[in-house]
Write a protein that holds these residues in place. Sequence first.
Motif, short mmCIF file in Angstrom:
data_model
loop_
_atom_site.label_atom_id
_atom_site.label_comp_id
_atom_site.label_asym_id
_atom_site.label_seq_id
_atom_site.Cartn_x
_atom_site.Cartn_y
_atom_site.Cartn_z
N ASN A 220 -107.93 -52.12 96.85
CA ASN A 220 -107.10 -52.52 95.71
C ASN A 220 -107.06 -54.04 95.62
N ARG A 221 -107.57 -54.56 94.47
CA ARG A 221 -107.56 -55.99 94.24
C ARG A 221 -106.78 -56.33 92.98
N ALA A 222 -105.81 -55.48 92.62
CA ALA A 222 -104.96 -55.74 91.46
C ALA A 222 -103.96 -56.84 91.79
N GLY A 223 -103.65 -57.63 90.80
CA GLY A 223 -102.60 -58.62 90.97
C GLY A 223 -101.23 -57.99 90.81
N ALA A 224 -100.21 -58.69 91.28
CA ALA A 224 -98.84 -58.19 91.16
C ALA A 224 -98.42 -58.16 89.69
N ASP A 225 -97.68 -57.13 89.32
CA ASP A 225 -97.22 -56.96 87.94
C ASP A 225 -95.92 -57.75 87.75
N PRO A 226 -95.94 -58.84 86.95
CA PRO A 226 -94.74 -59.67 86.80
C PRO A 226 -93.78 -59.17 85.72
N ARG A 227 -94.14 -58.13 85.02
CA ARG A 227 -93.36 -57.71 83.86
C ARG A 227 -92.04 -57.04 84.26
N GLN A 228 -91.13 -56.99 83.31
CA GLN A 228 -89.89 -56.24 83.50
C GLN A 228 -90.23 -54.76 83.64
N GLN A 229 -89.62 -54.09 84.63
CA GLN A 229 -89.96 -52.71 84.93
C GLN A 229 -88.92 -51.71 84.44
N TYR A 230 -87.65 -52.12 84.41
CA TYR A 230 -86.56 -51.19 84.10
C TYR A 230 -85.82 -51.64 82.85
N PRO A 231 -85.24 -50.70 82.13
CA PRO A 231 -84.44 -51.10 80.96
C PRO A 231 -83.28 -52.00 81.37
N THR A 232 -82.97 -52.92 80.49
CA THR A 232 -81.83 -53.81 80.73
C THR A 232 -80.53 -53.00 80.73
N LEU A 233 -79.60 -53.38 81.62
CA LEU A 233 -78.33 -52.67 81.68
C LEU A 233 -77.51 -52.92 80.42
N PHE A 245 -88.61 -53.75 93.51
CA PHE A 245 -89.76 -52.98 93.04
C PHE A 245 -91.06 -53.52 93.64
N ASP A 246 -91.92 -52.62 94.11
CA ASP A 246 -93.24 -53.00 94.62
C ASP A 246 -94.15 -53.29 93.44
N ARG A 247 -94.42 -54.56 93.22
CA ARG A 247 -95.17 -54.96 92.02
C ARG A 247 -96.69 -54.80 92.16
N ASN A 248 -97.15 -54.37 93.31
CA ASN A 248 -98.56 -53.98 93.44
C ASN A 248 -98.70 -52.52 93.00
N SER A 249 -98.43 -52.32 91.75
CA SER A 249 -98.30 -50.97 91.21
C SER A 249 -99.60 -50.40 90.68
N HIS A 250 -100.53 -51.27 90.29
CA HIS A 250 -101.81 -50.80 89.77
C HIS A 250 -102.81 -50.59 90.90
N HIS A 251 -103.81 -49.81 90.63
CA HIS A 251 -104.92 -49.63 91.57
C HIS A 251 -106.21 -50.04 90.88
N ILE A 252 -106.79 -51.15 91.33
CA ILE A 252 -108.04 -51.65 90.76
C ILE A 252 -108.98 -51.94 91.92
N GLY A 253 -109.96 -51.10 92.10
CA GLY A 253 -110.88 -51.24 93.22
C GLY A 253 -111.63 -49.95 93.43
N ASN A 254 -112.18 -49.77 94.64
CA ASN A 254 -112.88 -48.54 94.97
C ASN A 254 -111.92 -47.35 94.96
N SER A 255 -112.45 -46.22 94.56
CA SER A 255 -111.67 -44.98 94.59
C SER A 255 -111.62 -44.43 96.00
N ASP A 256 -110.59 -43.61 96.27
CA ASP A 256 -110.67 -42.69 97.40
C ASP A 256 -111.86 -41.77 97.15
N TYR A 257 -112.60 -41.43 98.21
CA TYR A 257 -113.90 -40.80 97.98
C TYR A 257 -114.24 -39.92 99.16
N ASP A 258 -114.44 -38.64 98.93
CA ASP A 258 -114.91 -37.71 99.96
C ASP A 258 -116.16 -37.03 99.42
#
Length: 795
Positions: A220-233, A245-258
């Motif tokens: 996974n070589r995705a960058g951290a997601d800086p955007r707002q994640q939850y609705p404003t209170l 929130f874990d901002r490494n939410s995307h997966h960009i890289g090699n797939s799991d592979y069997d």
Amino acid sequence: MRSNLVALAVAASITAPQTLASQDKVETIEVIGSRIALRTATDSAAPIDIISGEQLQATGMTETAQALQFAAPSYAFPFSSVTDGTDAVRPANLRGMSPDHTLVLVNGKRRHGSALVHTSGTVGKGSSNVDLNAIPMAAIKRIEILRDGAAAQYGSDAIAGVINVVLNDADQGGSIATQIGQTYEGDGEQVRIGLNHGLSLGDDGFLNLSLEAQQKNATNRAGADPRQQYPTLADGSPDPREASFDRNSHHIGNSDYDNYGLFANAGYSLDGEDNLYAFGGISQRESKSGAFYRRALDGRNLPEIYPDGFLPQINPEIIDYSLVLGYEFALGQWQLDASAGYGSNSFEYRVVNSLNASLGPSSPTEFDAGTLSTEELNLNLDASRYYEFYNDSELVVALGLSWRNSGYQIEAGDEASYLKGDYQNKSGGSQGFSGFTPQSEVDEDRHNLGLYLELENQYSEQWYWAAAVRFEDYSDFGTNTSWKLAGRYDITDNLALRATTNTGFRAPSVQQLYYTSISTFFDPDPNTGEFVPRESGTFNTLSPITQALGIDELEPEISHSYSLGLVYLTDFGLTVTVDAYQIDVDDRIILSGSLDKDASPAIAALFEGTNAESGRFFLNGLDTRTRGIDVVASQDIDLGRWGDLEANLAYAYNSTDIERVNLPAILDAQEAALFDRREEIRRTDANLHHKGNLGFSHRYGDFTSHLRFNYFGTYTVGYSQSEVKYDASWTTDLSVRYQATDAISITAGAQNLFDTYPEKRPDDNNFNGIFQYPVTNTPYGFNGGYYFVDLTYSY
């Protein structure tokens, strides 16, 4: 007799008679492109690469196609991520052409293609290629690459060239190899176990078995997601979960592979002249790759199911199997080969960690989104013999016929994967990949008959020539006749001139003829940069929309190729080949850009009832010209008490120009929507114009070391609002093998030794910093360095 059988099997789409191979058995080999035994590949009239199984394994790569990329610079296997099914079966190409312009053979027999159609924005979009990774590396004795048009010799698809995979044929002994490794970043752990074992069948036969298992963890070589994640209170303050929130939410890289594969290769001599042979295998692969992350506040999310948002994952299962049976026998002075081959590939789309928002909180989170499958049956009868010819030479005459039936099926997914429910007017279908609908189901096939004649003659020690003509009759579009001429003249013992010219064709594949789907695509909003979902349909030639728009049925691609080369051999071990070529292709098949239903009321009316907001189509849209040059040099050096050194230099240049765009005249002058600048780049500057490597292999006592410097030239990626030219890069690979005993060897090495990464995407085009690298096309990936250890036991 066993060695004769295998030599016959690899010679061509028909096999050369045993009498051809009998001349100088010790020194001659037989390769694709010629029916006359050659002392080396440099004796041929067309450029040929021969890569041994040992060379492939020395790269440290666990995938056959990836290893081939580093062994043969004219072959490219670019990396992509977040591209749906293409993450599991990536396209490869030869000489910068389309992936489906290369014919793949196994033991000289045509291999079936993958059921997957590449519909995302990768190089090779709109094509469907043979999945080389379905062939275990443990099963491969060598790979031969004919870098020349060969449709007249082998039939459809051989516009750019031919790849022939020769299977192991040992009748005794074997090996067990285990490789483990991971990236410098600490992810992407890989384990590969390969077993090869040879058995004798009486005194005149052999059975060679290969079993391989691979497991790769994701990178996974995705960058951290800086955007707002939850609705404003309600009071306007941010949700406190934003801080944790874990901002490494995307997966960009090699797939799991069997990946698991079992291959067999067998032959048996009946009476010293007649031979039976059989080969084939089965492989199963599962992979898991990410789509776009749905934030908790995203309208596509249901917080009742995923209170923190979710990452849909595409989890396909691919099953591939093949079997070829053949009988070689003599009839008078003729050598005949009768064979039957069957191959099948299925691609089952499964989506996990997802939902169908339109079904509300009761939506399932896993889906069977449907299955693509293709099957192919090949029947061949080939004959060849010698005739006395002028100048006391002999003329090889080969002729034969082939019949092929190709089928394609699309099975709908489960109802929840495509259904549009009524919950809060949410979007329907499984997110990440919407399922195939019953309206997309297809069960079609076509057949064709081919007849060919080849002549080949070594007229003198200096002069060799060959000619071929082939006639094909297809059930869906009619007939085609192609031809080829080739010659070689040895000017001196050290210098030779070689040249070929040929016409070729590629019939539209059954995948291109019949693939249809309505899927969710995401285009960035030009103002906010946010990705906006759009339902886009890919409609086949049977669709009423396609016919209403006046888009013609697909026709074959027609090519005319030329090559001119020099071969230089020295008495002190230096070998140099230089080959220039030009490939003109008319009516190239493309998958068009999207035609929007909002373009006009008339077009909108055609989309009524399809659930699609836009449509794409397969078209004979382009005439192209590809020019290039390949240079290969090798030098063996005796270092005396310091061992032996082999140096290899390989360089490939090619450039493709679009000579003409042939778009249909559609409603309201919307032709430009079918082929825009991004599509143009994918077929021209997205391919590397320059690629090469410089390698050294040093043998000293029990140690063998391999050092390779790889060069990847500039390339361009087209984005929705811009295009970016990426810099050239060098990578370095190093491995050292220690032969601990006669049976045990240990290899340690590193790919991309200096941890080189491609240039990053510009700040204004990286999806808030999440997409750091060009995800649809990087020539050597963006995983950085990788180290590995291999333990092999031979017996």
